[in-house]
Design a protein around this motif. Structure first.
Motif, PDB file in Angstrom:
ATOM      1  N   GLY A   1       0.817  -1.199   0.000  1.00 44.09           N
ATOM      2  CA  GLY A   1       0.000   0.000   0.000  1.00 44.09           C
ATOM      3  C   GLY A   1       0.857   1.258   0.000  1.00 44.09           C
ATOM      4  N   GLY A   2       0.598   2.157   0.962  1.00 41.01           N
ATOM      5  CA  GLY A   2       1.317   3.419   1.024  1.00 41.01           C
ATOM      6  C   GLY A   2       2.614   3.373   1.803  1.00 41.01           C
ATOM      7  N   GLY A   3       2.973   2.185   2.338  1.00 42.47           N
ATOM      8  CA  GLY A   3       4.148   2.090   3.195  1.00 42.47           C
ATOM      9  C   GLY A   3       5.294   1.315   2.575  1.00 42.47           C
ATOM     10  N   ILE A   4       6.190   0.836   3.435  1.00 40.50           N
ATOM     11  CA  ILE A   4       7.368   0.097   3.007  1.00 40.50           C
ATOM     12  C   ILE A   4       7.011  -1.359   2.738  1.00 40.50           C
ATOM     13  N   GLY A   5       7.775  -2.002   1.838  1.00 42.99           N
ATOM     14  CA  GLY A   5       7.519  -3.400   1.527  1.00 42.99           C
ATOM     15  C   GLY A   5       8.325  -4.353   2.399  1.00 42.99           C
TER      16      GLY A   5
ATOM     17  N   ASN B   1       4.812   6.649   0.252  1.00 43.03           N
ATOM     18  CA  ASN B   1       5.869   7.552   0.731  1.00 43.03           C
ATOM     19  C   ASN B   1       7.093   6.801   1.232  1.00 43.03           C
ATOM     20  N   SER B   2       7.366   5.622   0.659  1.00 44.90           N
ATOM     21  CA  SER B   2       8.430   4.811   1.235  1.00 44.90           C
ATOM     22  C   SER B   2       9.201   4.033   0.161  1.00 44.90           C
ATOM     23  N   HIS B   3       9.936   3.007   0.617  1.00 53.61           N
ATOM     24  CA  HIS B   3      10.772   2.162  -0.226  1.00 53.61           C
ATOM     25  C   HIS B   3      10.126   0.788  -0.411  1.00 53.61           C
ATOM     26  N   GLY B   4      10.497   0.132  -1.511  1.00 49.93           N
ATOM     27  CA  GLY B   4      10.063  -1.247  -1.693  1.00 49.93           C
ATOM     28  C   GLY B   4      10.826  -2.183  -0.774  1.00 49.93           C
ATOM     29  N   ILE B   5      12.150  -2.221  -0.916  1.00 45.94           N
ATOM     30  CA  ILE B   5      13.029  -2.996  -0.036  1.00 45.94           C
ATOM     31  C   ILE B   5      14.116  -2.054   0.467  1.00 45.94           C
ATOM     32  N   LEU B   6      14.231  -1.919   1.781  1.00 50.08           N
ATOM     33  CA  LEU B   6      15.233  -1.046   2.366  1.00 50.08           C
ATOM     34  C   LEU B   6      16.126  -1.833   3.324  1.00 50.08           C
TER      35      LEU B   6
ATOM     36  N   GLY C   1      12.763   1.632  -5.362  1.00 49.09           N
ATOM     37  CA  GLY C   1      12.400   0.222  -5.416  1.00 49.09           C
ATOM     38  C   GLY C   1      13.227  -0.575  -4.426  1.00 49.09           C
ATOM     39  N   ILE C   2      14.566  -0.483  -4.536  1.00 46.03           N
ATOM     40  CA  ILE C   2      15.486  -1.190  -3.644  1.00 46.03           C
ATOM     41  C   ILE C   2      16.586  -0.214  -3.234  1.00 46.03           C
TER      42      ILE C   2
END
Length: 206
Positions: free
Chosen positions: A93-97, A126-131, A159-160
């Motif tokens: 959704g709107g957060g981190i993955g 507003n975030s990253h896919g994989i951080l 994305g990453i």
């Protein structure tokens, strides 16, 4: 076996596979598809051991995010991947993955991670896919990390990303980063990024 050899053998024997399925139950042990866990929240509450694998059911969607709090060791990464047919989908959704904080010897493999970033409206995430993020002081070099055969899309920041930002401005980070055969698209600021702190004035080591 005795001494160090016995310890190594016991570590190898202790590795487990944990299964997660929308048809599962978080009160189960997670050790087989028939006794799978149900939610990402259950995974996030666990401490895993080197060599363990966390396998999400392929072709199914899991709402939320993964918060990784365990590290593997050299030669025994903790692996987060899919089982069955196709790739599992993490719908953030709107957060981190996925968030991996101060951990290493981690492999993320064969997952689809999606956010709701909309490039036209510049809204929705507003975030990253994989951080992967470390703020350890003292120039610490964490071990290997890898992202393999993943699809990552719909995130505003990246994305990453592999990020090091220790308060002492030291050159902490990761010893070996591998990103292979990934599809990273339709993200906002960047697709794949590495970022670290600027060295203090007069520092000649980078």
């Amino acid at each position: 076996f005795s001494g160090a050899n016995e310890k190594t053998a016991n570590t190898i024997l202790a590795t487990k596979k944990y299964f997660v399925s929308p048809a599962g139950n978080d009160t189960s042990d997670g050790l087989s598809p028939a006794t799978a866990w149900k939610t990402l929240a259950k995974v996030n509450a666990q401490q895993f051991l080197p060599g363990d694998q966390v396998l999400l059911e392929g072709g199914k969607t899991f709402t939320g995010y993964l918060n990784i709090i365990s590290s593997g060791i050299s030669g025994q990464n903790i692996r987060f991947a899919s089982y069955g047919t196709g790739k599992a989908i993490i719908s953030a959704g709107g957060g981190i993955g996925m968030y991996i904080y101060n951990c290493s010897f981690i492999t993320v493999d064969s997952l689809i991670i999606t956010g709701t970033w909309n490039a036209l409206s510049q809204t929705g995430n507003n975030s990253h896919g994989i951080l992967f993020y470390t703020d350890l002081p003292g120039g610490i070099k964490l071990g290997d990390v890898a992202v393999l055969s993943c699809d990552v899309s719909g995130f505003q920041k990246s994305g990453i990303t592999f990020l090091s930002y220790p308060a002492d401005q030291s050159q902490s980070g990761y010893r070996n980063i591998r990103v292979t055969s990934c599809k990273v698209f339709a993200n906002g600021a960047v697709g794949i990024a590495t970022q670290g702190r600027s060295a203090p004035a007069g520092n000649t080591a980078y």
